[in-house]
Motif scaffolding. Structure first.
Motif: not given
Ligand SMILES: Nc1ncnc2c1ncn2[C@@H]1O[C@H](COP(=O)(O)OP(=O)(O)OP(=O)(O)O)[C@@H](O)[C@H]1O
Ligand SMILES: C[C@@](O)(CCOP(=O)(O)O)CC(=O)O
Length: 196
Positions: A19-23, A25-26, A67, A112, A143, A172, A179
């Motif tokens: 989901k959104r902001k689950s991380g 991309d990170f 992001p 998705r 986040r 995450n 991780l």
């Molecule tokens: N384990 C982590 N430690 C530190 N920061 C994190 C971690 N996971 C995610 N973040 C931070 O949280 C924010 C959201 O993460 P990310 O962009 O990877 O999410 P996403 O699932 O790809 O979201 P979206 O679907 O909105 O693109 C980013 O700023 C990212 O750097």
């Protein structure tokens, strides 16, 4: 429809969702850092979508890809725009995102919909593995996430909530195993696929 065989260089396709902001991309960026850009490419299905959407609407592509909050203003409309393309051709963005990817490991950061998983599994059945990234709502809020009707309750966010058996689930969260530890089985599979 003609199904092309998997390219000879392709060893592994790791298809991430969450989901959104689950991380997503990170985590997928961390995997690429570990494996190196020569071995691993990160493919974003939303890449070609945002590219074309930005061009048609005169928007800042870098911000749509990043992001920050900018892309959230356009998310609802981008979803509708992308879905009209997908209705004509469910594999449209999968095909564009994978075009010309020459590395042996593909990390797809943003599946998705069931149609996304079906596309990869049917084209690359030997190579495809699925990974779900999960975080609590509280963490996602920290986040920058907030619930948006029409987005968080729609297929774009909920299409893979049920009916899929993921190969791995990564939690995450600060209080989850690191991780590094959770990524071990995935990195081990890459090694076994003999690309390092
Ligand atoms: N384990 C982590 N430690 C530190 N920061 C994190 C971690 N996971 C995610 N973040 C931070 O949280 C924010 C959201 O993460 P990310 O962009 O990877 O999410 P996403 O699932 O790809 O979201 P979206 O679907 O909105 O693109 C980013 O700023 C990212 O750097
Ligand atoms: C429009 C859309 O591709 C936006 C994805 O953005 P992001 O991966 O959350 O940065 C979502 C969708 O295709 O449903």
């Amino acid at each position: 429809m003609t199904i092309c065989p998997a390219p000879l260089h392709l060893r592994l396709v790791l298809v991430f969702s969450g989901k959104r902001k689950s991380g997503k991309d990170f985590i997928t960026d961390r995997i690429q850092e570990r494996l190196g850009r020569g071995v691993c490419c990160v493919l974003r299905l939303s890449g070609p979508l945002k590219h074309q959407y930005a061009q048609e609407h005169g928007l800042d592509l870098d911000q749509l890809l990043g992001p920050g909050p900018y892309k959230e203003r356009y998310r609802g409309d981008m979803i509708c725009w992308g879905e009209s393309r997908r209705r004509q051709d469910p594999g449209f963005f999968c095909r564009l995102a994978t075009r010309g990817a020459l590395q042996p490991v593909w990390v797809v950061s943003d599946a998705r919909r069931l149609s996304d998983l079906t596309w990869f599994k049917s084209r690359f059945p030997q190579q495809t593995r699925t990974v779900r990234v999960q975080s609590s709502e509280e963490t996602r809020r920290q986040r920058g996430w907030s619930f948006t009707a029409g987005v968080d309750d729609a297929e774009s966010e909920c299409g893979l909530d049920s009916g899929v058996e993921f190969d791995w689930i990564i939690t995450n969260e600060v209080n989850a195993p690191s991780l590094e530890e959770q990524l071990q089985p995935i990195l081990k599979l890459v090694e076994e696929s003999a690309v390092l």
